[in-house]
Design an enzyme around this catalytic site. Structure first.
Site, short mmCIF file in Angstrom:
data_model
loop_
_atom_site.label_atom_id
_atom_site.label_comp_id
_atom_site.label_asym_id
_atom_site.label_seq_id
_atom_site.Cartn_x
_atom_site.Cartn_y
_atom_site.Cartn_z
N TYR A 1 0.80 -1.23 0.00
CA TYR A 1 0.00 0.00 0.00
C TYR A 1 0.83 1.28 0.00
CZ TYR A 1 -4.31 -2.63 0.97
OH TYR A 1 -5.39 -3.46 0.88
N GLU B 1 -3.21 -7.79 -2.31
CA GLU B 1 -3.97 -6.57 -2.03
C GLU B 1 -3.18 -5.35 -2.46
OE1 GLU B 1 -5.48 -5.75 1.94
OE2 GLU B 1 -5.95 -7.87 2.19
C1 NOJ Z 1 -5.16 -4.84 4.67
C2 NOJ Z 1 -6.17 -5.78 5.22
O1 NOJ Z 1 -5.90 -7.08 4.81
C3 NOJ Z 1 -7.60 -5.41 4.88
O2 NOJ Z 1 -8.42 -6.10 5.76
C4 NOJ Z 1 -7.78 -3.92 4.96
O3 NOJ Z 1 -9.11 -3.55 4.79
C5 NOJ Z 1 -6.91 -3.26 3.91
N1 NOJ Z 1 -5.52 -3.59 4.17
C6 NOJ Z 1 -7.01 -1.75 3.83
O4 NOJ Z 1 -6.57 -1.18 5.00
#
Ligand code: NOJ
Length: 495
Positions: free
Chosen positions: A332, A399
């Site tokens: 992220y 993610e």
């Molecule tokens: C990581 C997590 O796995 C997820 O549950 C969360 O909503 C997202 N990042 C965004 O913060």
């Protein structure tokens, strides 16, 4: 001194940003594009039809609530009832895979194997069936923060028996769903479970035991992962032919001054304390040396007789090593790092034991989440570091995404996706990285833990005021659809 540092940082960042041109090479046909969610964040039905209580049910039901606006996941996006609608959205997007998690306490209400909730089993069977019918690969996380409360009452991730309880649960899932599921991830971001859940205590179950329960949790998570991998390997792999991995998250830690060895070392140290504390035991059989050294030195100086970080036995090391078929990476944001000028001698958590100072410069673009600034270049750096450190293992981005205020005209999300995916693709192309897919967080706006529903990561907006939890596509849906269809980040690709 201060202005000089800022100047150096400014020049450095300009260089990093300038390098991040948008990639215009087509993704290979085999590259997977998907979306992710997690059970507690979307399902609702918190006590429906025999589901047991989880630590997040208990945590969000406290008065006063620790969650913004007193939000809970009781109903969430109501995906427990609306999963067919969710799959229809995935079909419209054209994704290859859908990453979701199974709620342990929906299947095993107390967490233990003796009592199976058939309604919970039916729910996941139906969801998996719906996905398969539509040619979407189910990509399943076994644990996404929501420990059954019954297990927590026995000590949760502090109790080493959890290795067996978790592997019993994993075996049941392989048995029930393994004919259809070929991608399994044991844990999602276990660092958050352990550091926030048992260290600082701001996440469920709210245990404040930095550097003690926090490390017990990490230790037990690693052993539980290995146990589940061996169950699959010994009992299911030959017939089911799937893969079992783990999802690890880390920011990228940029040395404040790249020509200072101390700052380079600080970056490596923090990467090892964040990513390596999970990945190094699973790829190499033990915790990273820097983690073992720091925690032991500080523990002894604090009056303990041994390190607060538990040790693996030789047998355990053998059992841990080589237990990741596919590495899930959540990426992220980034921070700048340098060594702490004066480490806190009393500090015990992972964040103190690393002795690194980190910050995000003001001129990095903010998002609506305090922890996150937009640094696409950092994702490229992170995957290159992982490949260098662990011998270019097969990876998938499990993610990546950003939050906003929830507008349907989410141009900022489109730019974000273009720049991040580009940075990852550049890193792949230039270094032959074995990255097999990319997964947006998230399909839907959902329950964002402490921030409740105020933080919105979805490609689809969800109306949380309506009993129907109506889903509406944001502009980014069109962009992601096109990217998946053309396999090209920009308007047209050169190859
Ligand atoms: C990581 C997590 O796995 C997820 O549950 C969360 O909503 C997202 N990042 C965004 O913060």
């Amino acid at each position: 001194m201060y202005p000089l540092i800022l100047l150096v940082i400014g020049c450095l960042l300009n260089t990093i940003k300038a390098d991040n041109h948008l990639n215009n090479m087509t993704f290979p046909d085999t590259f997977m594009f998907g979306c992710a969610t997690a059970a507690y964040q979307i399902e609702g039905g918190w006590n429906a039809n025999g589901k047991g209580e989880s630590i997040w049910d208990r945590f969000t039901h406290q008065v006063p609530s620790p969650i913004k606006n007193n939000d809970t996941g009781d109903v969430a996006c109501d995906s427990y009832h609306k999963y067919k609608e969710d799959v229809a959205l995935l079909v419209d997007l054209g994704v290859t895979h859908y990453r979701f998690s199974i709620s342990w306490s929906r299947i095993l209400p107390t967490g233990l194997i003796n009592e199976i909730n058939l309604d919970g089993v039916d729910y996941y069977r139906a969801l998996i069936h719906e996905l398969k019918e539509n040619n979407i690969e189910p990509f399943v996380t076994l644990f996404h923060y929501d420990t059954p409360q019954g297990i927590e009452d026995l000590g949760g991730w502090r109790n080493s028996f959890i290795e067996t309880w978790f592997s019993d649960y994993a075996r049941l899932c392989f048995e029930l769903f393994g004919d259809d599921v070929k991608y399994w991830m044991t844990f999602n971001e276990a660092k958050q479970t352990c550091v926030l859940g048992y260290g600082t205590g701001v996440y469920a179950p709210g245990v404040k035991s930095p550097g003690v329960a926090e490390y017990m949790c990490i230790h037990n998570v690693l052993k539980a992962h290995a146990a589940a991998w061996h169950v699959y390997n010994d009992e299911f792999r030959a017939t089911q032919k799937g893969q079992v991995g783990i999802v690890i998250d880390s920011s990228w830690f940029q040395p404040e001054n790249e020509s200072l060895q101390a700052d380079i070392d600080a970056s490596e140290t923090l990467l090892q304390f964040t990513f390596g504390i999970f990945a190094t035991p699973l790829y190499m059989g033990d915790y990273p040396d820097i983690v073992k050294e720091n925690v032991e030195r500080r523990s002894l100086a604090q009056g303990y007789l041994r390190s607060r970080l538990p040790e693996f036995t030789e047998e355990e090391k053998i059992k841990l090593k080589g237990t990741v078929d596919l590495l899930g990476v959540n990426t992220y944001t980034s921070s700048m790092v340098r060594p702490l000028d004066v480490p806190d001698p009393e500090g015990k958590g992972l964040n103190s034991d690393c002795e690194v100072y980190q910050y995000q410069p003001d001129d990095w673009e903010k998002t609506d989440d305090v922890w996150m600034r937009v640094t696409p270049w950092g994702s490229g750096e992170l995957v290159k570091w992982i490949a260098r450190t662990y011998g270019n293992p097969p990876m998938i981005i499990t993610e990546n995404g950003r939050s906003d205020t929830g507008t349907l005209d989410d141009d900022a999300r489109i730019t974000f996706l273009m720049e991040y995916i580009s940075s990852i693709k550049n890193a792949m192309d230039d270094n032959n990285l074995d990255i097999r897919g990319y997964t947006v967080w998230s399909l839907l706006d959902n329950f964002e833990w402490l921030f409740g529903y105020s933080s919105k990561f979805g490609l689809y907006q969800v109306d949380f005021d309506s009993p129907d939890r109506t889903r509406t596509p944001k502009k980014s849906v069109e962009y992601y659809k096109k990217l998946i269809r053309t396999r090209c980040i920009v308007d047209s690709c050169v190859n």
